[in-house]
Design a protein around this motif. Structure first.
Motif, PDB file in Angstrom:
ATOM      1  N   LYS A  99       0.910  -1.067  -0.112  1.00 56.67           N
ATOM      2  CA  LYS A  99       0.061   0.137   0.016  1.00 56.67           C
ATOM      3  C   LYS A  99       0.805   1.210  -0.022  1.00 56.67           C
ATOM      4  CE  LYS A  99      -3.743   2.057   2.398  1.00 56.67           C
ATOM      5  NZ  LYS A  99      -4.861   2.023   3.192  1.00 56.67           N
ATOM      6  N   ASN A 100       1.914   1.106   0.993  1.00 53.98           N
ATOM      7  CA  ASN A 100       2.840   2.205   0.826  1.00 53.98           C
ATOM      8  C   ASN A 100       4.085   1.952   1.343  1.00 53.98           C
ATOM      9  OD1 ASN A 100       3.090   2.468   3.832  1.00 53.98           O
ATOM     10  ND2 ASN A 100       0.794   3.345   3.744  1.00 53.98           N
ATOM     11  N   ALA A 101       5.118   2.905   1.345  1.00 57.41           N
ATOM     12  CA  ALA A 101       6.479   2.536   1.640  1.00 57.41           C
ATOM     13  C   ALA A 101       6.763   1.937   3.296  1.00 57.41           C
ATOM     14  CB  ALA A 101       7.391   3.750   1.342  1.00 57.41           C
ATOM     15  N   PHE A 102       5.590   2.127   3.917  1.00 57.00           N
ATOM     16  CA  PHE A 102       6.029   2.124   5.374  1.00 57.00           C
ATOM     17  C   PHE A 102       5.478   0.447   5.429  1.00 57.00           C
ATOM     18  CE2 PHE A 102       5.438   6.795   5.068  1.00 57.00           C
ATOM     19  CZ  PHE A 102       6.582   6.901   5.639  1.00 57.00           C
ATOM     20  N   ASP A 103       4.864  -0.052   4.670  1.00 55.57           N
ATOM     21  CA  ASP A 103       4.449  -1.501   4.852  1.00 55.57           C
ATOM     22  C   ASP A 103       5.691  -2.241   4.977  1.00 55.57           C
ATOM     23  OD1 ASP A 103       1.880  -0.948   4.779  1.00 55.57           O
ATOM     24  OD2 ASP A 103       1.531  -1.512   2.514  1.00 55.57           O
ATOM     25  N   GLN A 104       5.691  -3.285   5.434  1.00 56.44           N
ATOM     26  CA  GLN A 104       7.080  -4.157   5.975  1.00 56.44           C
ATOM     27  C   GLN A 104       6.829  -5.343   4.897  1.00 56.44           C
ATOM     28  OE1 GLN A 104       9.723  -3.674   7.929  1.00 56.44           O
ATOM     29  NE2 GLN A 104       8.706  -1.552   8.082  1.00 56.44           N
TER      30      GLN A 104
END
Length: 165
Positions: A99-104
């Motif tokens: 979903k975004n760059a913060f998803d692991q």
């Protein structure tokens, strides 16, 4: 000293009250990361016609390049083994999403299989097309078995990431 502690506690309290929403990051704030998956970063393995289990290494390359064309994501892949004659191609492409760059973690959203006779040349190439339905970052993970006139080889790679916002 008490004054310093009060200032620090005030800053912590102030920062904890600020609404910070990382789910709506724009492409300018999302850092694109290109890397090889941890399980697929090993060199390809050459296999003999009878066993398909040799651990010898080859000089082959297998890579994928992803890009956006309008509302479509395209991932071109190419396998090259100089001096070999490819007789059969069996590749599985898994499209992955964050979903975004913060998803692991990456989420597998679609798997596509390619199975066809090789053109008897030293390379095989094809393209994965995908029409995304939601915003996010995408990549394709490829695993393949390439049979040649002298045996075969298993290989894998992961494409660069493509943003769809």
């Amino acid at each position: 000293m008490k004054y310093l502690i009060r200032v620090l506690l005030s800053l912590v309290l102030l920062l904890s009250l600020l609404p910070i929403d990382f789910t709506h990051a724009t492409p300018s704030t999302v850092q694109q990361d290109t890397y090889i998956s941890d399980s697929l970063s090993l060199p390809p393995t050459i296999v003999s016609p009878g066993s398909l289990q040799s651990n010898a290494q080859s000089s082959s390359t297998f890579y994928a390049n992803g890009y956006r064309s309008g509302d479509e994501l395209l991932f071109d892949w190419r396998y090259n083994r100089p001096g070999a004659k490819i007789t059969r191609v069996e590749v599985t492409a898994t499209i992955q999403y964050k979903k975004n760059a913060f998803d692991q973690n990456w989420t597998n959203i679609k798997t596509i299989s390619f199975e066809y006779p090789g053109g008897q040349g030293s390379f095989a190439e094809n393209q994965v097309e995908y029409h995304p339905t939601k915003e996010g970052t995408y990549r394709v993970k490829l695993t393949g078995l390439f049979r040649t006139t002298t045996g075969g080889e298993s290989a894998g790679c992961v494409s660069n990431t493509v943003n769809y916002f």
